[in-house]
Design a protein around this motif. Structure first.
Motif, PDB file in Angstrom:
ATOM      1  N   THR A 131       0.835  -1.238  -0.070  1.00  0.00           N
ATOM      2  CA  THR A 131       0.022  -0.048  -0.009  1.00  0.00           C
ATOM      3  C   THR A 131       0.870   1.241   0.005  1.00  0.00           C
ATOM      4  O   THR A 131       0.325   2.268   0.216  1.00  0.00           O
ATOM      5  N   GLN A 132       2.105   0.974  -0.088  1.00  0.00           N
ATOM      6  CA  GLN A 132       3.051   2.429  -0.289  1.00  0.00           C
ATOM      7  C   GLN A 132       3.129   2.995  -1.704  1.00  0.00           C
ATOM      8  O   GLN A 132       3.623   4.075  -1.630  1.00  0.00           O
ATOM      9  N   GLY A 133       2.532   2.442  -2.498  1.00  0.00           N
ATOM     10  CA  GLY A 133       2.456   2.989  -3.999  1.00  0.00           C
ATOM     11  C   GLY A 133       3.967   2.822  -4.449  1.00  0.00           C
ATOM     12  O   GLY A 133       4.125   3.585  -5.668  1.00  0.00           O
ATOM     13  N   ASP A 134       4.476   1.729  -4.083  1.00  0.00           N
ATOM     14  CA  ASP A 134       5.900   1.359  -4.875  1.00  0.00           C
ATOM     15  C   ASP A 134       5.304   0.756  -6.014  1.00  0.00           C
ATOM     16  O   ASP A 134       5.042  -0.516  -5.907  1.00  0.00           O
ATOM     17  N   LYS A 135       5.392   1.219  -7.219  1.00  0.00           N
ATOM     18  CA  LYS A 135       4.965   0.737  -8.547  1.00  0.00           C
ATOM     19  C   LYS A 135       5.860  -0.577  -9.009  1.00  0.00           C
ATOM     20  O   LYS A 135       5.239  -1.602  -9.742  1.00  0.00           O
ATOM     21  N   THR A 136       6.962  -0.678  -8.508  1.00  0.00           N
ATOM     22  CA  THR A 136       7.794  -1.843  -9.069  1.00  0.00           C
ATOM     23  C   THR A 136       7.773  -3.089  -7.990  1.00  0.00           C
ATOM     24  O   THR A 136       8.257  -4.183  -8.147  1.00  0.00           O
ATOM     25  N   PHE A 137       7.020  -2.890  -7.056  1.00  0.00           N
ATOM     26  CA  PHE A 137       6.907  -3.912  -6.062  1.00  0.00           C
ATOM     27  C   PHE A 137       6.073  -5.295  -6.155  1.00  0.00           C
ATOM     28  O   PHE A 137       4.899  -4.935  -6.728  1.00  0.00           O
ATOM     29  N   HIS A 138       6.357  -6.218  -5.850  1.00  0.00           N
ATOM     30  CA  HIS A 138       5.857  -7.554  -6.182  1.00  0.00           C
ATOM     31  C   HIS A 138       6.218  -8.550  -4.978  1.00  0.00           C
ATOM     32  O   HIS A 138       7.216  -8.471  -4.498  1.00  0.00           O
ATOM     33  N   ARG A 139       5.232  -9.360  -4.318  1.00  0.00           N
ATOM     34  CA  ARG A 139       5.552 -10.325  -3.296  1.00  0.00           C
ATOM     35  C   ARG A 139       5.171 -11.614  -3.916  1.00  0.00           C
ATOM     36  O   ARG A 139       4.043 -11.971  -4.396  1.00  0.00           O
ATOM     37  N   GLY A 140       6.054 -12.582  -3.599  1.00  0.00           N
ATOM     38  CA  GLY A 140       6.138 -13.837  -4.352  1.00  0.00           C
ATOM     39  C   GLY A 140       5.497 -14.918  -3.409  1.00  0.00           C
ATOM     40  O   GLY A 140       5.843 -16.086  -3.680  1.00  0.00           O
ATOM     41  N   LEU A 141       4.529 -14.485  -2.520  1.00  0.00           N
ATOM     42  CA  LEU A 141       3.937 -15.481  -1.401  1.00  0.00           C
ATOM     43  C   LEU A 141       3.059 -14.617  -0.672  1.00  0.00           C
ATOM     44  O   LEU A 141       2.760 -13.597  -1.175  1.00  0.00           O
ATOM     45  N   GLY A 142       2.291 -15.257   0.187  1.00  0.00           N
ATOM     46  CA  GLY A 142       0.957 -14.724   0.865  1.00  0.00           C
ATOM     47  C   GLY A 142       1.746 -13.728   1.767  1.00  0.00           C
ATOM     48  O   GLY A 142       2.883 -13.803   2.311  1.00  0.00           O
ATOM     49  N   ASN A 143       0.833 -12.629   2.574  1.00  0.00           N
ATOM     50  CA  ASN A 143       1.456 -11.812   3.483  1.00  0.00           C
ATOM     51  C   ASN A 143       0.993 -12.129   4.659  1.00  0.00           C
ATOM     52  O   ASN A 143       0.054 -13.139   4.866  1.00  0.00           O
ATOM     53  N   ASP A 144       1.143 -11.313   5.751  1.00  0.00           N
ATOM     54  CA  ASP A 144       0.668 -11.650   6.972  1.00  0.00           C
ATOM     55  C   ASP A 144      -0.858 -11.672   7.079  1.00  0.00           C
ATOM     56  O   ASP A 144      -1.692 -12.272   8.115  1.00  0.00           O
ATOM     57  N   ALA A 145      -1.750 -10.962   6.309  1.00  0.00           N
ATOM     58  CA  ALA A 145      -3.078 -10.999   6.195  1.00  0.00           C
ATOM     59  C   ALA A 145      -3.490 -12.467   5.910  1.00  0.00           C
ATOM     60  O   ALA A 145      -4.918 -12.903   6.143  1.00  0.00           O
ATOM     61  N   LYS A 174       2.177 -21.310  -8.460  1.00  0.00           N
ATOM     62  CA  LYS A 174       1.923 -20.530  -9.949  1.00  0.00           C
ATOM     63  C   LYS A 174       1.763 -19.076  -9.657  1.00  0.00           C
ATOM     64  O   LYS A 174       1.183 -18.589  -8.769  1.00  0.00           O
ATOM     65  N   PHE A 175       2.432 -18.502 -10.442  1.00  0.00           N
ATOM     66  CA  PHE A 175       2.670 -17.063 -10.407  1.00  0.00           C
ATOM     67  C   PHE A 175       1.788 -16.150 -11.292  1.00  0.00           C
ATOM     68  O   PHE A 175       1.640 -16.333 -12.405  1.00  0.00           O
ATOM     69  N   LYS A 176       1.152 -15.305 -10.547  1.00  0.00           N
ATOM     70  CA  LYS A 176       0.328 -13.983 -11.362  1.00  0.00           C
ATOM     71  C   LYS A 176       0.370 -12.799 -10.285  1.00  0.00           C
ATOM     72  O   LYS A 176      -0.241 -13.215  -9.177  1.00  0.00           O
ATOM     73  N   PHE A 177       0.611 -11.521 -10.618  1.00  0.00           N
ATOM     74  CA  PHE A 177       0.685 -10.740  -9.731  1.00  0.00           C
ATOM     75  C   PHE A 177      -0.459  -9.878  -9.773  1.00  0.00           C
ATOM     76  O   PHE A 177      -0.919  -9.286 -11.033  1.00  0.00           O
ATOM     77  N   GLN A 178      -1.228  -9.423  -8.757  1.00  0.00           N
ATOM     78  CA  GLN A 178      -2.195  -8.298  -8.847  1.00  0.00           C
ATOM     79  C   GLN A 178      -1.675  -6.868  -9.204  1.00  0.00           C
ATOM     80  O   GLN A 178      -0.449  -6.660  -8.999  1.00  0.00           O
ATOM     81  N   GLU A 179      -2.496  -5.941  -9.238  1.00  0.00           N
ATOM     82  CA  GLU A 179      -1.980  -4.586  -9.646  1.00  0.00           C
ATOM     83  C   GLU A 179      -1.218  -4.173  -8.648  1.00  0.00           C
ATOM     84  O   GLU A 179      -0.218  -3.353  -8.654  1.00  0.00           O
ATOM     85  N   ASN A 180      -1.543  -4.558  -7.215  1.00  0.00           N
ATOM     86  CA  ASN A 180      -0.662  -3.696  -6.139  1.00  0.00           C
ATOM     87  C   ASN A 180       0.417  -4.561  -5.887  1.00  0.00           C
ATOM     88  O   ASN A 180       1.391  -4.372  -4.858  1.00  0.00           O
ATOM     89  N   GLY A 181       0.901  -5.577  -6.539  1.00  0.00           N
ATOM     90  CA  GLY A 181       2.028  -6.271  -6.395  1.00  0.00           C
ATOM     91  C   GLY A 181       1.807  -7.625  -5.717  1.00  0.00           C
ATOM     92  O   GLY A 181       2.874  -8.495  -5.727  1.00  0.00           O
ATOM     93  N   GLU A 182       0.831  -7.988  -5.062  1.00  0.00           N
ATOM     94  CA  GLU A 182       0.412  -9.172  -4.379  1.00  0.00           C
ATOM     95  C   GLU A 182       0.281 -10.414  -5.357  1.00  0.00           C
ATOM     96  O   GLU A 182      -0.170 -10.225  -6.212  1.00  0.00           O
ATOM     97  N   ILE A 183       0.878 -11.363  -4.811  1.00  0.00           N
ATOM     98  CA  ILE A 183       0.421 -12.803  -5.623  1.00  0.00           C
ATOM     99  C   ILE A 183      -0.844 -12.979  -5.609  1.00  0.00           C
ATOM    100  O   ILE A 183      -1.847 -12.814  -4.642  1.00  0.00           O
ATOM    101  N   ASP A 184      -1.784 -13.545  -6.665  1.00  0.00           N
ATOM    102  CA  ASP A 184      -2.978 -13.943  -6.675  1.00  0.00           C
ATOM    103  C   ASP A 184      -3.323 -14.966  -5.498  1.00  0.00           C
ATOM    104  O   ASP A 184      -2.675 -16.006  -5.214  1.00  0.00           O
ATOM    105  N   PRO A 185      -4.330 -14.433  -4.814  1.00  0.00           N
ATOM    106  CA  PRO A 185      -4.768 -15.503  -3.602  1.00  0.00           C
ATOM    107  C   PRO A 185      -4.863 -16.686  -3.965  1.00  0.00           C
ATOM    108  O   PRO A 185      -4.780 -17.466  -2.836  1.00  0.00           O
TER     109      PRO A 185
END
Length: 385
Positions: free
Chosen positions: A146-160, A351-362
């Protein structure tokens, strides 16, 4: 790792591959930069702890990324990609300087990392502003997206994902009635602990905050014992978790111990003592290394002499996504960013697919519970949804 270069770009990818080969032939000196079209001697970086109290997590990640780069260079010896290593010691105070040094290198296109959430919060805006592609295989604080970093991607689930997974395991598998929650006030530790508290609600009977690099936990231990908790959830890293659990068990504490991915390492068991750590549950939005696809586990052991550790396979995937993009002719920061944004492919972890905010597909996220048994951390089960 099975990844399809022609997944959506068809003939364009083939043209890109030919362009890469031609450029390599034209730039055998490797003296140009990405702005002028040079495509050999490009670099990606590892950013994380290689020294300090939590170094083993960073070493796992570095070695996973290095395996990917070494395998790529073996197959592409005429046009290699370098791996730059930036040791943060897990200290957010070092992140700004390290990120600034990376963006100054025009050959540097992407970063596997940063490894920890605290350093990511500082470094990501610097990297993103200059177009450096970020794929973290381990930093799990949801706020990073949510920081607005346009090149950010996360290759796994987050703490949510991980927090509710851990909380559901505590409720439905351990059936704990009274839970004491501890966090270390870090971006990662507090964030994960807050997620667990939210799901457990009134089951949480008390909580405490410890300091990073704290070594004496007597006051907290007294508080835990006074609460009559039958389970402790730890939000933080193994550097503090190991001495805490040792001191708690030495003081006669019997509550079950549960922690997140920042504690999931053999160094936690060794530091706490195998008998003290026995039965501890460690959650992680990461795939058990032995369950990674292809020949990853065997290749990693052959390269390092060790079994793959926490986030080694996720780092291998992150590096390979960038390397695939470079191989396909995306040899500037902007082009590689566009490639990663639209990437879809199967890695050794998911399987990798990134959402607009850089999070991996749930749909690609799984949270696992690991258990300390016989002095080793072993995969037990996926946590209840």
């Amino acid at each position: 790792m099975k990844q399809a270069l022609a997944r959506a770009i068809g003939g364009v990818a083939m043209i890109g591959l030919l362009a890469v080969s031609a450029a390599c032939a034209d730039d055998s000196s490797g003296s140009g930069d990405t702005a002028t079209g040079s495509t050999c001697d490009l670099k990606i970086a590892f950013f994380g702890a290689l020294t300090g109290g939590n170094a083993q997590l960073g070493i796992n990640i570095r070695d996973g990324a290095k395996l990917a780069v070494d395998q790529y260079n073996t197959k592409n010896a005429d046009c290699k990609v370098g791996l730059v290593e930036k040791d943060s010691a897990g200290d957010p105070a070092q992140a700004s300087g390290l990120a600034t040094s990376l963006v100054a290198d025009t050959k540097l296109l992407g970063v596997v990392g940063p490894a920890f959430s605290g350093e990511s919060k500082v470094a990501n805006p610097i990297l993103s502003k200059e177009g450096v592609v970020i794929i973290t295989p381990s930093a799990t604080n949801p706020a990073l997206a949510t920081q607005g970093d346009k090149t950010f991607h996360r290759g796994l689930g987050n703490d949510a994902s991980q927090g509710p997974g851990a909380a559901n395991y505590i409720k439905t598998v351990l059936k704990a009635q009274k839970v004491f929650v501890v966090d270390d006030a870090s971006e990662y530790g507090k964030g994960l602990a807050d997620q667990v508290k939210q799901v457990l609600g009134a089951t949480v009977v008390d909580s405490a905050v410890v300091k990073e690099q704290q070594v004496d936990f007597g006051a907290v231990i007294d508080q835990v014992k006074g609460s009559a908790a039958d389970a402790i959830f730890w939000g933080g890293y193994y550097r503090e978790a190991s001495p805490f659990l040792k001191q708690y068990r030495d003081a006669g504490g019997k509550a079950k111990f549960i922690a997140g991915d920042g504690v999931k390492d053999q160094a936690f068991v060794d530091g706490a003592g195998a008998a003290n750590a026995e039965g501890a549950i460690l959650t992680c939005p990461c795939v058990p290394p032995e369950k990674a696809g292809g020949t990853f586990a065997a290749d990693y052991k052959a390269a390092t002499g060790r079994e793959a550790g926490t986030y080694s396979a996720e780092a291998f995937d992150a590096a390979n996504i960038m390397l695939e993009g470079i191989k396909a002719g995306n040899t500037t920061r902007d082009k590689l960013e566009t490639f990663v944004d639209s990437y879809q492919g199967q890695g050794v972890t998911t399987k990798f697919k990134f959402q607009e905010n850089g999070e991996i597909d749930p749909a690609s996220v799984a949270v696992w519970a690991y258990k300390v048994e016989g002095g080793k951390v072993v995969a037990e089960q996926e946590t209840p949804k």
